[in-house]
Design a protein around this motif. Structure first.
Motif, PDB file in Angstrom:
ATOM      1  N   GLY A  92       0.842  -1.246  -0.030  1.00 31.07           N
ATOM      2  CA  GLY A  92       0.077  -0.057  -0.033  1.00 31.07           C
ATOM      3  C   GLY A  92       0.790   1.303   0.136  1.00 31.07           C
ATOM      4  O   GLY A  92       2.174   1.256   0.021  1.00 31.07           O
ATOM      5  N   LEU A  93       0.154   2.411  -0.083  1.00 30.22           N
ATOM      6  CA  LEU A  93       0.729   3.619  -0.076  1.00 30.22           C
ATOM      7  C   LEU A  93       0.136   4.650   0.944  1.00 30.22           C
ATOM      8  O   LEU A  93      -1.020   4.705   0.695  1.00 30.22           O
ATOM      9  N   ILE A  94       0.918   5.420   1.663  1.00 33.18           N
ATOM     10  CA  ILE A  94       0.152   6.318   2.676  1.00 33.18           C
ATOM     11  C   ILE A  94       0.582   7.565   2.139  1.00 33.18           C
ATOM     12  O   ILE A  94       1.748   8.114   2.055  1.00 33.18           O
ATOM     13  N   VAL A  95      -0.380   8.508   2.163  1.00 34.88           N
ATOM     14  CA  VAL A  95      -0.224  10.136   2.118  1.00 34.88           C
ATOM     15  C   VAL A  95      -0.670  10.620   3.577  1.00 34.88           C
ATOM     16  O   VAL A  95      -1.831  10.674   3.830  1.00 34.88           O
ATOM     17  N   ALA A  96       0.311  11.125   4.330  1.00 34.56           N
ATOM     18  CA  ALA A  96      -0.153  11.547   5.423  1.00 34.56           C
ATOM     19  C   ALA A  96       0.363  13.288   5.657  1.00 34.56           C
ATOM     20  O   ALA A  96       1.183  13.796   5.110  1.00 34.56           O
ATOM     21  N   THR A  97      -0.703  13.791   6.342  1.00 31.70           N
ATOM     22  CA  THR A  97      -0.428  15.242   6.703  1.00 31.70           C
ATOM     23  C   THR A  97       0.635  15.262   7.944  1.00 31.70           C
ATOM     24  O   THR A  97       0.874  14.210   8.335  1.00 31.70           O
ATOM     25  N   PRO A  98       1.012  16.526   8.125  1.00 26.42           N
ATOM     26  CA  PRO A  98       2.019  16.632   9.661  1.00 26.42           C
ATOM     27  C   PRO A  98       1.340  16.027  10.881  1.00 26.42           C
ATOM     28  O   PRO A  98       1.847  15.219  11.539  1.00 26.42           O
ATOM     29  N   THR A  99       0.065  16.039  10.853  1.00 22.57           N
ATOM     30  CA  THR A  99      -0.816  15.551  11.771  1.00 22.57           C
ATOM     31  C   THR A  99      -0.900  13.947  11.941  1.00 22.57           C
ATOM     32  O   THR A  99      -0.604  13.568  12.883  1.00 22.57           O
TER      33      THR A  99
END
Length: 275
Positions: free
Chosen positions: A161-168
Protein backbone atom coordinates in the motif's frame (compact mmCIF):
# COMPACT_ATOMS: atom_id res chain seq x y z
CA UNK A 1 -16.06 34.83 32.24
CA UNK A 2 -17.14 34.97 28.62
CA UNK A 3 -18.89 37.99 27.17
CA UNK A 4 -21.84 35.86 26.07
CA UNK A 5 -23.17 32.39 26.58
CA UNK A 6 -21.13 29.79 24.69
CA UNK A 7 -22.43 26.57 23.17
CA UNK A 8 -20.32 23.42 23.52
CA UNK A 9 -21.01 20.14 21.69
CA UNK A 10 -19.66 17.02 23.43
CA UNK A 11 -18.72 14.11 21.16
CA UNK A 12 -17.60 10.85 22.78
CA UNK A 13 -16.73 7.25 22.00
CA UNK A 14 -19.98 5.34 21.47
CA UNK A 15 -18.67 2.14 23.10
CA UNK A 16 -17.49 3.88 26.27
CA UNK A 17 -20.58 5.83 27.29
CA UNK A 18 -20.72 4.36 30.78
CA UNK A 19 -17.04 5.13 31.37
CA UNK A 20 -17.41 8.67 30.01
CA UNK A 21 -20.63 9.52 31.85
CA UNK A 22 -19.01 10.93 35.04
CA UNK A 23 -16.76 13.21 32.97
CA UNK A 24 -19.69 14.35 30.84
CA UNK A 25 -21.66 15.21 33.98
CA UNK A 26 -18.70 17.20 35.32
CA UNK A 27 -18.42 19.20 32.11
CA UNK A 28 -22.15 19.86 31.87
CA UNK A 29 -22.29 21.07 35.49
CA UNK A 30 -19.25 23.29 35.02
CA UNK A 31 -20.53 24.81 31.77
CA UNK A 32 -24.00 25.44 33.15
CA UNK A 33 -22.44 27.17 36.19
CA UNK A 34 -20.71 29.47 33.70
CA UNK A 35 -23.94 30.31 31.85
CA UNK A 36 -23.01 28.16 28.87
CA UNK A 37 -24.81 25.39 27.04
CA UNK A 38 -23.61 21.80 26.66
CA UNK A 39 -25.19 19.54 24.03
CA UNK A 40 -24.28 15.84 23.96
CA UNK A 41 -23.81 14.17 20.56
CA UNK A 42 -25.90 16.74 18.66
CA UNK A 43 -27.04 16.01 15.12
CA UNK A 44 -26.85 19.69 14.22
CA UNK A 45 -23.71 21.72 14.96
CA UNK A 46 -25.28 25.05 14.04
CA UNK A 47 -24.33 27.91 16.39
CA UNK A 48 -21.79 25.66 18.16
CA UNK A 49 -18.80 27.62 19.48
CA UNK A 50 -16.58 24.70 20.56
CA UNK A 51 -16.48 20.93 20.14
CA UNK A 52 -15.29 18.81 23.07
CA UNK A 53 -13.93 15.45 21.87
CA UNK A 54 -14.04 12.99 24.76
CA UNK A 55 -12.00 9.88 23.98
CA UNK A 56 -8.81 9.08 22.13
CA UNK A 57 -7.40 10.26 18.83
CA UNK A 58 -9.96 8.12 16.95
CA UNK A 59 -12.78 10.04 18.61
CA UNK A 60 -11.00 13.28 17.75
CA UNK A 61 -10.87 12.27 14.06
CA UNK A 62 -14.59 11.52 14.23
CA UNK A 63 -15.22 14.98 15.71
CA UNK A 64 -13.04 16.62 13.04
CA UNK A 65 -15.04 14.81 10.35
CA UNK A 66 -18.28 16.09 11.86
CA UNK A 67 -16.97 19.66 12.00
CA UNK A 68 -15.73 19.63 8.39
CA UNK A 69 -15.64 23.13 6.88
CA UNK A 70 -17.39 24.80 9.82
CA UNK A 71 -14.09 25.90 11.43
CA UNK A 72 -15.34 25.15 14.96
CA UNK A 73 -12.38 24.81 17.36
CA UNK A 74 -12.00 21.36 18.92
CA UNK A 75 -10.91 20.64 22.50
CA UNK A 76 -9.52 17.10 22.76
CA UNK A 77 -9.90 15.37 26.14
CA UNK A 78 -7.79 12.21 26.20
CA UNK A 79 -9.56 9.16 27.60
CA UNK A 80 -7.26 6.82 25.68
CA UNK A 81 -3.55 6.09 25.97
CA UNK A 82 -1.30 8.00 23.57
CA UNK A 83 -3.32 11.06 22.63
CA UNK A 84 -1.42 13.29 20.20
CA UNK A 85 -4.62 15.07 19.15
CA UNK A 86 -6.61 14.64 22.35
CA UNK A 87 -4.09 16.06 24.79
CA UNK A 88 -6.19 17.43 27.67
CA UNK A 89 -6.18 15.08 30.67
CA UNK A 90 -9.53 14.35 32.39
CA UNK A 91 -8.18 16.07 35.53
CA UNK A 92 -7.57 19.23 33.46
CA UNK A 93 -11.11 19.62 32.09
CA UNK A 94 -12.24 22.46 34.36
CA UNK A 95 -8.88 24.22 34.12
CA UNK A 96 -8.95 24.06 30.32
CA UNK A 97 -12.54 25.32 30.09
CA UNK A 98 -11.67 28.21 32.40
CA UNK A 99 -8.87 29.17 30.02
CA UNK A 100 -11.33 29.03 27.12
CA UNK A 101 -13.67 31.41 28.93
CA UNK A 102 -10.75 33.74 29.64
CA UNK A 103 -9.37 33.49 26.07
CA UNK A 104 -6.14 32.12 27.55
CA UNK A 105 -5.35 29.66 24.76
CA UNK A 106 -4.30 29.59 21.13
CA UNK A 107 -5.65 27.92 18.01
CA UNK A 108 -3.43 25.52 16.08
CA UNK A 109 -4.45 25.08 12.43
CA UNK A 110 -4.00 21.58 11.01
CA UNK A 111 -3.90 20.72 7.31
CA UNK A 112 -6.62 18.52 5.82
CA UNK A 113 -6.26 16.54 2.58
CA UNK A 114 -8.96 15.48 0.13
CA UNK A 115 -9.34 12.45 -2.14
CA UNK A 116 -10.84 12.69 -5.63
CA UNK A 117 -11.82 9.64 -7.66
CA UNK A 118 -11.42 10.10 -11.44
CA UNK A 119 -11.48 13.83 -10.82
CA UNK A 120 -14.65 13.83 -8.72
CA UNK A 121 -14.94 14.07 -4.89
CA UNK A 122 -15.95 10.85 -3.14
CA UNK A 123 -19.48 10.78 -1.79
CA UNK A 124 -18.62 9.52 1.70
CA UNK A 125 -16.52 12.26 3.33
CA UNK A 126 -13.37 12.47 1.19
CA UNK A 127 -11.47 14.60 3.75
CA UNK A 128 -8.70 13.33 6.06
CA UNK A 129 -6.94 15.02 8.95
CA UNK A 130 -4.42 12.19 9.38
CA UNK A 131 -3.89 10.30 6.15
CA UNK A 132 -5.22 8.79 2.96
CA UNK A 133 -3.96 5.30 2.08
CA UNK A 134 -4.40 2.88 -0.81
CA UNK A 135 -4.06 -0.73 0.31
CA UNK A 136 -4.25 -4.23 -1.14
CA UNK A 137 -7.38 -6.26 -0.34
CA UNK A 138 -6.04 -9.81 -0.57
CA UNK A 139 -3.37 -11.36 1.63
CA UNK A 140 -1.09 -12.69 -1.11
CA UNK A 141 -0.32 -10.10 -3.77
CA UNK A 142 1.19 -6.67 -3.71
CA UNK A 143 -0.38 -3.83 -5.66
CA UNK A 144 1.25 -1.54 -8.18
CA UNK A 145 0.82 2.19 -7.51
CA UNK A 146 2.02 4.48 -10.30
CA UNK A 147 2.57 7.85 -8.65
CA UNK A 148 2.76 11.35 -10.10
CA UNK A 149 3.56 14.64 -8.34
CA UNK A 150 2.28 17.77 -10.10
CA UNK A 151 2.13 15.78 -13.33
CA UNK A 152 5.68 14.44 -13.07
CA UNK A 153 6.18 10.69 -12.72
CA UNK A 154 7.73 9.78 -9.34
CA UNK A 155 7.87 5.99 -9.10
CA UNK A 156 5.80 2.85 -9.61
CA UNK A 157 5.48 1.49 -6.07
CA UNK A 158 5.28 -2.30 -5.75
CA UNK A 159 3.99 -2.60 -2.20
CA UNK A 160 1.18 -3.59 0.12
CA UNK A 161 0.00 0.00 0.00
CA UNK A 162 0.86 3.69 0.04
CA UNK A 163 0.14 6.34 2.66
CA UNK A 164 -0.16 10.08 2.06
CA UNK A 165 0.05 11.69 5.50
CA UNK A 166 -0.38 15.23 6.78
CA UNK A 167 1.92 16.51 9.55
CA UNK A 168 -0.88 15.54 11.97
CA UNK A 169 -0.93 12.00 10.58
CA UNK A 170 2.85 11.69 10.50
CA UNK A 171 2.77 10.27 14.06
CA UNK A 172 0.11 7.69 13.16
CA UNK A 173 0.01 4.99 10.43
CA UNK A 174 2.84 6.58 8.46
CA UNK A 175 5.18 6.50 11.47
CA UNK A 176 4.50 2.79 12.04
CA UNK A 177 5.66 2.18 8.46
CA UNK A 178 8.92 4.07 8.86
CA UNK A 179 7.73 7.54 7.84
CA UNK A 180 9.24 10.70 9.38
CA UNK A 181 7.66 12.86 12.05
CA UNK A 182 6.62 16.18 10.49
CA UNK A 183 6.11 19.31 12.59
CA UNK A 184 2.62 20.87 12.28
CA UNK A 185 2.38 23.98 10.09
CA UNK A 186 5.49 22.89 8.17
CA UNK A 187 3.59 22.99 4.87
CA UNK A 188 4.50 19.39 4.04
CA UNK A 189 2.98 16.01 3.20
CA UNK A 190 4.69 12.63 3.38
CA UNK A 191 4.32 9.71 0.97
CA UNK A 192 5.15 6.46 2.78
CA UNK A 193 5.06 2.99 1.17
CA UNK A 194 3.65 0.04 3.11
CA UNK A 195 6.00 -2.98 2.93
CA UNK A 196 7.60 -2.02 -0.41
CA UNK A 197 9.10 -4.78 -2.58
CA UNK A 198 12.32 -2.79 -3.11
CA UNK A 199 14.47 -1.79 -0.14
CA UNK A 200 15.59 1.24 -2.15
CA UNK A 201 12.12 2.79 -1.87
CA UNK A 202 11.89 5.25 1.02
CA UNK A 203 9.33 7.81 2.28
CA UNK A 204 9.45 11.21 0.62
CA UNK A 205 8.34 14.60 1.98
CA UNK A 206 6.76 17.04 -0.48
CA UNK A 207 5.14 20.47 -0.38
CA UNK A 208 1.49 20.36 0.71
CA UNK A 209 0.48 22.44 -2.33
CA UNK A 210 1.42 19.49 -4.54
CA UNK A 211 -1.13 17.41 -6.41
CA UNK A 212 -0.62 13.65 -6.06
CA UNK A 213 -2.09 11.31 -8.66
CA UNK A 214 -2.19 7.53 -8.11
CA UNK A 215 -2.95 4.82 -10.68
CA UNK A 216 -3.40 1.43 -9.02
CA UNK A 217 -3.14 -2.05 -10.53
CA UNK A 218 -4.05 -5.19 -8.60
CA UNK A 219 -4.28 -8.91 -9.36
CA UNK A 220 -7.64 -8.94 -7.61
CA UNK A 221 -8.72 -5.99 -9.82
CA UNK A 222 -9.69 -3.89 -6.83
CA UNK A 223 -8.13 -2.24 -3.80
CA UNK A 224 -9.02 -0.22 -0.71
CA UNK A 225 -8.89 3.54 -0.27
CA UNK A 226 -8.72 4.39 3.44
CA UNK A 227 -9.53 7.96 4.48
CA UNK A 228 -8.59 8.40 8.16
CA UNK A 229 -9.32 4.69 8.52
CA UNK A 230 -12.68 4.80 6.69
CA UNK A 231 -12.24 2.25 3.89
CA UNK A 232 -13.91 2.15 0.49
CA UNK A 233 -13.51 -0.59 -2.11
CA UNK A 234 -12.21 0.83 -5.39
CA UNK A 235 -12.04 -0.75 -8.84
CA UNK A 236 -8.73 -1.22 -10.61
CA UNK A 237 -8.17 1.55 -13.14
CA UNK A 238 -9.67 4.23 -10.90
CA UNK A 239 -7.49 7.32 -11.01
CA UNK A 240 -7.07 8.90 -7.56
CA UNK A 241 -6.02 12.48 -6.92
CA UNK A 242 -5.02 13.87 -3.52
CA UNK A 243 -4.87 17.59 -2.80
CA UNK A 244 -4.86 19.88 0.21
CA UNK A 245 -8.42 20.69 1.27
CA UNK A 246 -9.69 24.30 1.16
CA UNK A 247 -10.02 24.43 4.96
CA UNK A 248 -8.12 23.52 8.13
CA UNK A 249 -9.07 21.86 11.42
CA UNK A 250 -8.76 24.22 14.38
CA UNK A 251 -7.46 22.67 17.62
CA UNK A 252 -7.53 24.43 20.98
CA UNK A 253 -4.09 24.36 22.62
CA UNK A 254 -3.03 25.52 26.07
CA UNK A 255 -0.30 28.13 26.00
CA UNK A 256 2.05 26.05 28.15
CA UNK A 257 1.98 23.13 25.69
CA UNK A 258 4.94 22.70 23.35
CA UNK A 259 5.06 20.28 20.41
CA UNK A 260 8.55 18.92 21.05
CA UNK A 261 7.84 18.39 24.74
CA UNK A 262 4.73 16.45 23.74
CA UNK A 263 6.77 14.30 21.35
CA UNK A 264 9.36 13.62 24.04
CA UNK A 265 6.66 12.57 26.50
CA UNK A 266 4.33 10.60 24.21
CA UNK A 267 7.07 8.66 22.42
CA UNK A 268 9.07 8.20 25.64
CA UNK A 269 12.28 9.41 24.03
CA UNK A 270 15.21 8.86 26.37
CA UNK A 271 13.23 6.53 28.61
CA UNK A 272 15.04 3.42 29.85
CA UNK A 273 12.68 0.55 28.96
CA UNK A 274 15.00 -2.19 30.20
CA UNK A 275 13.57 -4.48 32.85
Amino acid sequence: MSERSLKFAIIGHECKRQLLQPHVERMVSYLEAHDSTAVIEPEDLSDTDYIISLGGDGTFLKAAGRVGKRQIPIIGVNMGRLGFLADVLPSEIEQTLEKVFNHDYYIENHTVIQLFSDGQPLQNNPFALNDIAVLKRDSASMISIRTYINGDFLVNYQADGLIVATPTGSTAYSLSNGGPIIVPQSGSLCITPVAPHSLNIRPIVINDTSEIVLEVESRSHNFLAAIDGRSEKMAEGTRLTIRKAPYVVKIVKQKNQRYFSTLHEKLMWGADTRQ
